[in-house]
Design an enzyme around this catalytic site. Structure first.
Site, mmCIF file in Angstrom:
data_model
loop_
_atom_site.group_PDB
_atom_site.id
_atom_site.type_symbol
_atom_site.label_atom_id
_atom_site.label_comp_id
_atom_site.label_asym_id
_atom_site.label_seq_id
_atom_site.Cartn_x
_atom_site.Cartn_y
_atom_site.Cartn_z
ATOM 1 N N VAL A 20 33.039 75.678 -18.397
ATOM 2 C CA VAL A 20 33.305 76.655 -17.334
ATOM 3 C C VAL A 20 34.793 76.976 -17.301
ATOM 4 C CG1 VAL A 20 33.302 77.018 -14.830
ATOM 5 C CG2 VAL A 20 31.317 75.991 -15.970
ATOM 6 N N LYS A 70 40.562 28.229 -1.911
ATOM 7 C CA LYS A 70 39.934 27.889 -3.185
ATOM 8 C C LYS A 70 38.750 26.993 -2.884
ATOM 9 C CE LYS A 70 40.775 25.668 -7.667
ATOM 10 N NZ LYS A 70 41.775 24.949 -8.500
ATOM 11 N N CYS A 103 30.130 53.395 -17.752
ATOM 12 C CA CYS A 103 30.619 52.023 -17.575
ATOM 13 C C CYS A 103 30.111 51.076 -18.658
ATOM 14 C CB CYS A 103 30.208 51.500 -16.202
ATOM 15 S SG CYS A 103 30.946 52.431 -14.839
ATOM 16 N N ASP A 134 33.315 62.141 -9.511
ATOM 17 C CA ASP A 134 34.716 61.832 -9.790
ATOM 18 C C ASP A 134 35.659 63.014 -9.622
ATOM 19 O OD1 ASP A 134 33.718 59.376 -10.387
ATOM 20 O OD2 ASP A 134 34.295 59.363 -12.497
#
Length: 440
Positions: free
Chosen positions: A80, A357, A42, A279
């Protein structure tokens, strides 16, 4: 106990370190297809524009540290190719030959790869993806002064982050998104605020167009969509990611429709002694109460630690996710958790929404900034279902409160009872999420 881990980044090395702490006699081998271990993906966009000094800065522990300090057989450039669960064997190839290794417990932590569609001209020079340190270094090497116009394909998190990065480097940026809004993980009215911020910083936003190819002589010169052609000196493809699980197609390991390995709360796959995390694995979504796939670094590290503990004989469970994420985009912060309207509709959950808001701190205190907040809640039970916050400051505080409320299955009215911090430079006497909850 002989442990083999496939993948040496977030989930893989979180698992390895948990095994080291739990099993003092562990024999651990890690097979990593790249050259780098345990780094923060990230942070890579911020290396490109120099906010982070180098790719070395995002590396938490080096390969040598894992080898010399922790006694882990940490291998690099090792890919792999197959798993034979019947003999508990992993086949792989390194730079010299093809080999195999046996295991007692195996963890698949191979992460995800960027989606790179088979578009015409996809292999032209100047077309990049961003996921790894080599990707980062390739983009940096390609950002010469001759690169004036950058086109980003995809308006998700990486696309938005890189639009800011390229703009900060003095490049003219175009964002092409095939959908009708940027950041599809937000509801439409919140996405409009994101588009406004992009336009404010001279990013050209092209919506509802689908890229079909590229043209150029050796190097990319044009991006071709289903509606037009655009000049480009450099292209970044940010069209999402897919689990890196193609090497298990001949095994009996169950995957979902996206190719992510199905795991239970102990991070066990459908095959004995094989675990998966990060992931390349599924998540349990606590609000949807379903298996999901939301690849994020926070989840990868948690799942890796839990997988390692279970592999080493310390049974703990992964409780799940609520879908929390956050992003800096130029001068604003984009944050969300739980469900969007689209997700709630797809799941046929009856919901209500409310938007407000407000300001990030007391309105009378100097330099108060607008804070846009939206909540989703169950129409019948009033349980909180999700929240989205966009502001210059204060979005991180609010989204974490909402994520905690979701984890604890609070109603939207119960937000009013939270004992939240207050002082005029930081908040109003009623926090904005409490202000909005009073209107439900």
């Amino acid at each position: 106990m002989k442990y083999v881990i496939i993948g040496g980044v977030a989930a893989g090395m979180s698992a390895a370190m948990e095994i080291v702490r739990t099993d003092k006699k562990a024999d651990i081998t890690v097979l990593e297809r790249g050259a780098d271990y345990s780094y923060g993906q990230c942070g890579l966009p911020y290396v490109i524009n120099g906010l982070v000094t180098s790719t070395e800065s995002v590396i938490a522990r080096s390969v040598e540290t894992f080898r010399n300090k922790y006694g882990i057989d940490a291998r690099i450039h090792t890919e792999v190719t197959d798993i034979d669960a019947s003999s508990q064997t992993v086949r792989y190839r390194d730079q010299k030959s093809e080999q195999e290794i046996t295991y007692d417990r195996l963890l698949i932590a191979t992460g995800a790869d960027p989606v790179r569609p088979e578009w015409d001209g996809i292999n032209l020079a100047g077309i990049h993806c961003l996921k790894t340190i080599p990707n980062t270094e390739a983009i940096m090497a390609d950002l010469s002064e001759e690169v004036k116009q950058v086109t980003i394909v995809g308006g998700g998190y990486i696309g938005l982050e890189m639009a800011e990065v390229f703009t900060s480097l003095g490049k003219k940026v175009r964002l092409i998104q095939r959908g009708d809004q940027l950041a599809s993980i937000f509801d439409n009215e919140m996405a409009k605020l994101i588009e406004e911020e992009a336009l404010k910083h001279n990013v050209e936003v092209t919506l509802a167009e689908e890229v079909i190819g590229f043209s150029g002589s050796q190097r990319v010169q044009k991006v071709i969509t289903d509606k037009a052609q655009y000049n480009a000196d450099l292209v970044l493809i940010s069209a999402g990611v897919k689990p890196n699980t193609e090497f298990i197609v001949n095994s009996n390991i169950q995957c979902n429709e996206a190719g992510a390995i199905r795991v239970n709360a102990y991070m066990q796959s459908s095959v004995a002694n094989i675990y998966a995390a990060g992931d390349c694995a599924t998540d349990y979504h606590m609000i949807k109460q379903l298996e999901d796939y939301i690849p994020l670094g926070t989840t990868a590290n948690k799942q890796g630690r839990i997988a390692g503990a279970n592999m080493a004989g310390n049974p703990i469970t992964f409780k799940g996710i609520v879908g929390t994420s956050i992003l800096k985009f130029f001068d604003i912060t984009l944050a969300r958790t739980g469900l969007t309207e689209a997700e709630a509709t797809k799941l046929q959950i009856p919901y209500q929404t409310i938007s407000r808001k407000s300001t990030d701190h007391a309105g009378y205190y100097p330099d108060a900034n607008p804070l846009h907040i939206k909540l989703l809640y169950h129409r019948k039970t009033n349980l909180l279902l999700g929240g989205q916050v966009i502001s210059k400051k204060g979005a991180d505080k609010r989204i974490d409160v909402l994520a905690t409320a979701l984890y604890n299955r609070m109603t939207v009215q119960e937000l009013q009872d939270l004992d939240l911090s207050y002082a005029p430079p930081y908040n109003s006497v009623w926090d904005p999420i409490q202000q909005i909850s009073r209107r439900t």
